[in-house]
Design a protein around this motif. Sequence first.
Motif, PDB file in Angstrom:
ATOM      1  N   ILE A  55     -93.745   7.985 -24.665  1.00 20.18           N
ATOM      2  CA  ILE A  55     -94.017   9.846 -24.571  1.00 20.18           C
ATOM      3  C   ILE A  55     -93.722  10.241 -25.626  1.00 20.18           C
ATOM      4  CG2 ILE A  55     -91.803  10.478 -23.194  1.00 20.18           C
ATOM      5  CD1 ILE A  55     -93.536  12.463 -21.641  1.00 20.18           C
ATOM      6  N   ASP A  56     -92.488   9.870 -26.469  1.00 24.13           N
ATOM      7  CA  ASP A  56     -92.425  10.324 -27.538  1.00 24.13           C
ATOM      8  C   ASP A  56     -92.305   9.757 -28.877  1.00 24.13           C
ATOM      9  OD1 ASP A  56     -89.978   8.865 -27.387  1.00 24.13           O
ATOM     10  OD2 ASP A  56     -88.703  10.558 -28.225  1.00 24.13           O
ATOM     11  N   GLU A  57     -93.238   8.474 -28.881  1.00 23.86           N
ATOM     12  CA  GLU A  57     -92.982   7.549 -29.897  1.00 23.86           C
ATOM     13  C   GLU A  57     -94.644   7.101 -30.132  1.00 23.86           C
ATOM     14  OE1 GLU A  57     -90.777   3.585 -30.246  1.00 23.86           O
ATOM     15  OE2 GLU A  57     -89.744   4.949 -28.746  1.00 23.86           O
TER      16      GLU A  57
ATOM     17  N   GLN B 258     -82.202   7.212 -39.953  1.00 18.78           N
ATOM     18  CA  GLN B 258     -81.433   8.461 -40.520  1.00 18.78           C
ATOM     19  C   GLN B 258     -81.825   9.689 -39.529  1.00 18.78           C
ATOM     20  OE1 GLN B 258     -81.661   9.608 -44.848  1.00 18.78           O
ATOM     21  NE2 GLN B 258     -83.436   8.175 -44.777  1.00 18.78           N
ATOM     22  N   LYS B 259     -81.697   9.219 -38.097  1.00 15.82           N
ATOM     23  CA  LYS B 259     -82.007  10.130 -37.112  1.00 15.82           C
ATOM     24  C   LYS B 259     -80.792  11.197 -37.026  1.00 15.82           C
ATOM     25  CE  LYS B 259     -84.927   8.777 -33.237  1.00 15.82           C
ATOM     26  NZ  LYS B 259     -85.370  10.061 -33.007  1.00 15.82           N
ATOM     27  N   PRO B 260     -81.037  12.198 -36.477  1.00 15.13           N
ATOM     28  CA  PRO B 260     -82.350  13.180 -36.364  1.00 15.13           C
ATOM     29  C   PRO B 260     -82.877  13.570 -37.656  1.00 15.13           C
ATOM     30  CG  PRO B 260     -80.400  14.324 -35.860  1.00 15.13           C
ATOM     31  CD  PRO B 260     -79.771  13.284 -36.281  1.00 15.13           C
TER      32      PRO B 260
ATOM     33  N   ASP C 198     -86.734  13.295 -31.569  1.00 22.63           N
ATOM     34  CA  ASP C 198     -85.075  13.118 -31.591  1.00 22.63           C
ATOM     35  C   ASP C 198     -84.680  13.751 -30.281  1.00 22.63           C
ATOM     36  OD1 ASP C 198     -85.190  12.251 -34.182  1.00 22.63           O
ATOM     37  OD2 ASP C 198     -85.104  14.338 -34.884  1.00 22.63           O
ATOM     38  N   ALA C 199     -83.854  12.950 -29.484  1.00 23.56           N
ATOM     39  CA  ALA C 199     -83.312  13.367 -28.369  1.00 23.56           C
ATOM     40  C   ALA C 199     -84.434  14.110 -27.615  1.00 23.56           C
ATOM     41  CB  ALA C 199     -82.115  14.016 -28.555  1.00 23.56           C
ATOM     42  N   PHE C 200     -85.456  13.721 -27.286  1.00 23.43           N
ATOM     43  CA  PHE C 200     -86.692  14.313 -26.703  1.00 23.43           C
ATOM     44  C   PHE C 200     -86.574  15.309 -25.650  1.00 23.43           C
ATOM     45  CE2 PHE C 200     -91.090  13.979 -24.823  1.00 23.43           C
ATOM     46  CZ  PHE C 200     -91.592  14.913 -25.501  1.00 23.43           C
ATOM     47  N   PHE C 201     -86.172  14.737 -24.491  1.00 23.03           N
ATOM     48  CA  PHE C 201     -86.067  15.765 -23.213  1.00 23.03           C
ATOM     49  C   PHE C 201     -84.926  16.690 -23.560  1.00 23.03           C
ATOM     50  CE2 PHE C 201     -87.441  12.550 -19.675  1.00 23.03           C
ATOM     51  CZ  PHE C 201     -88.465  12.184 -20.347  1.00 23.03           C
ATOM     52  N   ALA C 202     -83.909  16.307 -24.099  1.00 21.85           N
ATOM     53  CA  ALA C 202     -82.765  17.238 -24.283  1.00 21.85           C
ATOM     54  C   ALA C 202     -83.375  18.376 -25.447  1.00 21.85           C
ATOM     55  CB  ALA C 202     -81.563  16.482 -24.793  1.00 21.85           C
TER      56      ALA C 202
ATOM     57  N   ALA D   6     -81.162  10.437 -18.479  1.00 21.56           N
ATOM     58  CA  ALA D   6     -82.395  10.137 -18.926  1.00 21.56           C
ATOM     59  C   ALA D   6     -82.379  10.124 -20.490  1.00 21.56           C
ATOM     60  CB  ALA D   6     -83.594  11.036 -18.660  1.00 21.56           C
ATOM     61  N   THR D   7     -81.587  11.058 -20.994  1.00 21.62           N
ATOM     62  CA  THR D   7     -81.187  11.279 -22.365  1.00 21.62           C
ATOM     63  C   THR D   7     -80.347  12.236 -22.536  1.00 21.62           C
ATOM     64  OG1 THR D   7     -81.894  11.199 -24.699  1.00 21.62           O
ATOM     65  CG2 THR D   7     -82.878  13.068 -23.333  1.00 21.62           C
ATOM     66  N   CYS D   8     -79.565  12.575 -23.736  1.00 29.91           N
ATOM     67  CA  CYS D   8     -78.677  13.572 -24.076  1.00 29.91           C
ATOM     68  C   CYS D   8     -78.907  13.979 -25.451  1.00 29.91           C
ATOM     69  CB  CYS D   8     -77.424  13.108 -23.534  1.00 29.91           C
ATOM     70  SG  CYS D   8     -76.796  11.575 -24.386  1.00 29.91           S
ATOM     71  N   SER D   9     -78.355  15.138 -25.782  1.00 28.10           N
ATOM     72  CA  SER D   9     -78.364  15.738 -27.227  1.00 28.10           C
ATOM     73  C   SER D   9     -77.216  14.836 -28.022  1.00 28.10           C
ATOM     74  CB  SER D   9     -77.762  17.077 -27.062  1.00 28.10           C
ATOM     75  OG  SER D   9     -76.307  17.302 -26.788  1.00 28.10           O
ATOM     76  N   TYR D  10     -77.432  14.973 -29.286  1.00 22.55           N
ATOM     77  CA  TYR D  10     -76.515  14.224 -30.023  1.00 22.55           C
ATOM     78  C   TYR D  10     -75.039  14.533 -29.888  1.00 22.55           C
ATOM     79  CZ  TYR D  10     -80.382  11.741 -32.276  1.00 22.55           C
ATOM     80  OH  TYR D  10     -81.256  10.791 -32.217  1.00 22.55           O
ATOM     81  N   GLU D  11     -74.985  15.739 -29.482  1.00 20.52           N
ATOM     82  CA  GLU D  11     -73.565  16.177 -29.111  1.00 20.52           C
ATOM     83  C   GLU D  11     -73.027  15.658 -28.027  1.00 20.52           C
ATOM     84  OE1 GLU D  11     -75.949  18.381 -29.925  1.00 20.52           O
ATOM     85  OE2 GLU D  11     -75.497  19.575 -31.514  1.00 20.52           O
ATOM     86  N   ALA D  12     -73.579  15.031 -27.086  1.00 19.45           N
ATOM     87  CA  ALA D  12     -73.042  14.482 -26.003  1.00 19.45           C
ATOM     88  C   ALA D  12     -73.187  12.992 -26.407  1.00 19.45           C
ATOM     89  CB  ALA D  12     -74.062  14.657 -24.728  1.00 19.45           C
ATOM     90  N   ARG D  13     -73.784  12.456 -27.336  1.00 15.41           N
ATOM     91  CA  ARG D  13     -73.662  11.053 -27.780  1.00 15.41           C
ATOM     92  C   ARG D  13     -72.405  10.621 -28.278  1.00 15.41           C
ATOM     93  NH1 ARG D  13     -80.018   9.506 -29.347  1.00 15.41           N
ATOM     94  NH2 ARG D  13     -80.824  10.676 -27.791  1.00 15.41           N
ATOM     95  N   LYS D  14     -71.820  11.634 -28.735  1.00 17.65           N
ATOM     96  CA  LYS D  14     -70.351  11.473 -29.680  1.00 17.65           C
ATOM     97  C   LYS D  14     -69.474  11.072 -28.333  1.00 17.65           C
ATOM     98  CE  LYS D  14     -70.979  14.820 -33.043  1.00 17.65           C
ATOM     99  NZ  LYS D  14     -71.147  16.568 -33.226  1.00 17.65           N
TER     100      LYS D  14
HETATM  101  N1  DCP Z   1     -85.846   8.145 -21.250  1.00 18.41           N
HETATM  102  C1  DCP Z   1     -85.336   7.964 -19.925  1.00 18.41           C
HETATM  103  N2  DCP Z   1     -84.690   6.889 -19.617  1.00 18.41           N
HETATM  104  C2  DCP Z   1     -84.358   6.024 -20.625  1.00 18.41           C
HETATM  105  C3  DCP Z   1     -84.732   5.999 -21.838  1.00 18.41           C
HETATM  106  C4  DCP Z   1     -85.370   7.354 -22.126  1.00 18.41           C
HETATM  107  O1  DCP Z   1     -85.781   8.866 -19.183  1.00 18.41           O
HETATM  108  N3  DCP Z   1     -83.593   5.036 -20.102  1.00 18.41           N
HETATM  109  C5  DCP Z   1     -86.787   9.248 -21.596  1.00 18.41           C
HETATM  110  C6  DCP Z   1     -85.760  10.297 -22.199  1.00 18.41           C
HETATM  111  C7  DCP Z   1     -86.019  10.541 -23.569  1.00 18.41           C
HETATM  112  C8  DCP Z   1     -87.532   9.914 -23.768  1.00 18.41           C
HETATM  113  O2  DCP Z   1     -87.643   8.776 -22.787  1.00 18.41           O
HETATM  114  O3  DCP Z   1     -85.798  11.640 -24.154  1.00 18.41           O
HETATM  115  C9  DCP Z   1     -87.615   9.139 -25.278  1.00 18.41           C
HETATM  116  O4  DCP Z   1     -86.745   8.160 -25.312  1.00 18.41           O
HETATM  117  P1  DCP Z   1     -85.859   7.725 -26.780  1.00 18.41           P
HETATM  118  O5  DCP Z   1     -85.508   6.349 -26.383  1.00 18.41           O
HETATM  119  O6  DCP Z   1     -86.943   7.974 -27.756  1.00 18.41           O
HETATM  120  O7  DCP Z   1     -84.671   8.721 -26.767  1.00 18.41           O
HETATM  121  P2  DCP Z   1     -84.461  10.010 -27.230  1.00 18.41           P
HETATM  122  O8  DCP Z   1     -85.879  10.624 -27.709  1.00 18.41           O
HETATM  123  O9  DCP Z   1     -84.054  10.831 -26.255  1.00 18.41           O
HETATM  124  O10 DCP Z   1     -83.480   9.864 -28.468  1.00 18.41           O
HETATM  125  P3  DCP Z   1     -83.682   9.278 -29.890  1.00 18.41           P
HETATM  126  O11 DCP Z   1     -83.267  10.492 -30.743  1.00 18.41           O
HETATM  127  O12 DCP Z   1     -82.553   8.310 -29.842  1.00 18.41           O
HETATM  128  O13 DCP Z   1     -85.059   8.930 -29.950  1.00 18.41           O
END
Ligand code: DCP
Length: 364
Positions: free
Chosen positions: A102-104, A156-158, A10-14, A42-50
């Motif tokens: 990297i996260d999947e 049903q993320k996160p 979930d919101a991996f880097f964040a 690159a990504t953002c927390s769910y709070e930022a997604r709002k």
């Molecule tokens: N990433 C990036 N640039 C993008 C998409 C993703 O650098 N355009 C990086 C940051 C993310 C990581 O890859 O944290 C994983 O991508 P995901 O699409 O799985 O997104 P998140 O893990 O951040 O969020 P989610 O909870 O929706 O999976």
Amino acid sequence: MRKIIHVDMDAFFASVEIRDDPSLRGKPVIVGGMPNSRGVVATCSYEARKFGIHSGMASSMAGRLCPRAVFLHPNFEKYVAVSRQIRQIFLDYTGLVEPVSIDEAYLDVTVNKRGIPYATRTAREIKQRILQTTGLTASAGVSFNMFLAKIASDFQKPDGLTVITPERAPEILRDLPIGKFYGIGKVTEKYLLERGIRTGADLLRLSRQELVQTFGRTGEYYYNAARGIDDREVTPEHEPKSMGTETTFSHDTSDMTELVPFLRQQTQEVAAELQKYHYQGKTVTVKVKFFDFRTITRSRTIGEHTDDPAVIFAVARELLEHTDAEKIPVRLLGVTVSNFPAQGKNEGADGQLIQPEFDFGEEL
Ligand code: DCP
Ligand code: CA
């Protein structure tokens, strides 16, 4: 019926940044370029997604949407380290792991190393172990093919865990936005949307012939995807066939009191690498290059797979002692362990294939 799990952090880097600085918890956190730069999110927390912020958006735009957001530079080494940790966890359950990013990853747990009969239980356990090991949450999807497992992990993320059984698949697919179907990219999505095809239900109305006429062979995939059919197999990454090390000496030597300790050091390095990547080999090879560049290798296959430095050293030492190393100056010494168990098979510690009792009922 296969049992496939898709795991996605979930919101991996964040989430990694928030884990390492708890004062960020609950805040809109953005990882990527700074708002005053030309960088992107690159990504953002769910709070930022709002606030409507998402991956790929210009950081300047994100800064305007949420001026109080915390912007952070990415720490890629940290993310790679977590990625390795979760991969190790997956490999505890099955050799059939296909990382997608990297996260999947996709896991085929139809036959699994732990003999767990239900993929749902396996997914729950994996999520718990990821949390214990990394302090991070993941979402998991469980289904009978890769396409539906991925759809499920998104549901049903996160911190979600969703199962799509064959019974539930049709209703889920009916309402699914067209862009989420396996194989449909941005261009095709736009093309279909322009023609009023917005959901799985719309896609279902198109005949195989129509789809193939419009999209060629890919049309066949779309036809199948609409019906929840996806025959792709979980394909593990290319696996190494051996692990080893070799070193050229600063001076040629035939002195066994020098060569043997060196060999011991090398076998320890190789064993550490085997252990790190969870490999065990049956064949030990010693390579010796003499001062005149003549090179020989000597191998021995032992009774069982090992990653034990003492075992590897004992074999390697004997192999070395059976060469001319004591008589002819040695320029280079190397040790390799190979002959790993067949990949992609879910063998238990004793090398037996574990086939759990199956329940072909509703529960996956
Ligand atoms: N990433 C990036 N640039 C993008 C998409 C993703 O650098 N355009 C990086 C940051 C993310 C990581 O890859 O944290 C994983 O991508 P995901 O699409 O799985 O997104 P998140 O893990 O951040 O969020 P989610 O909870 O929706 O999976
Ligand atoms: Ca993710």
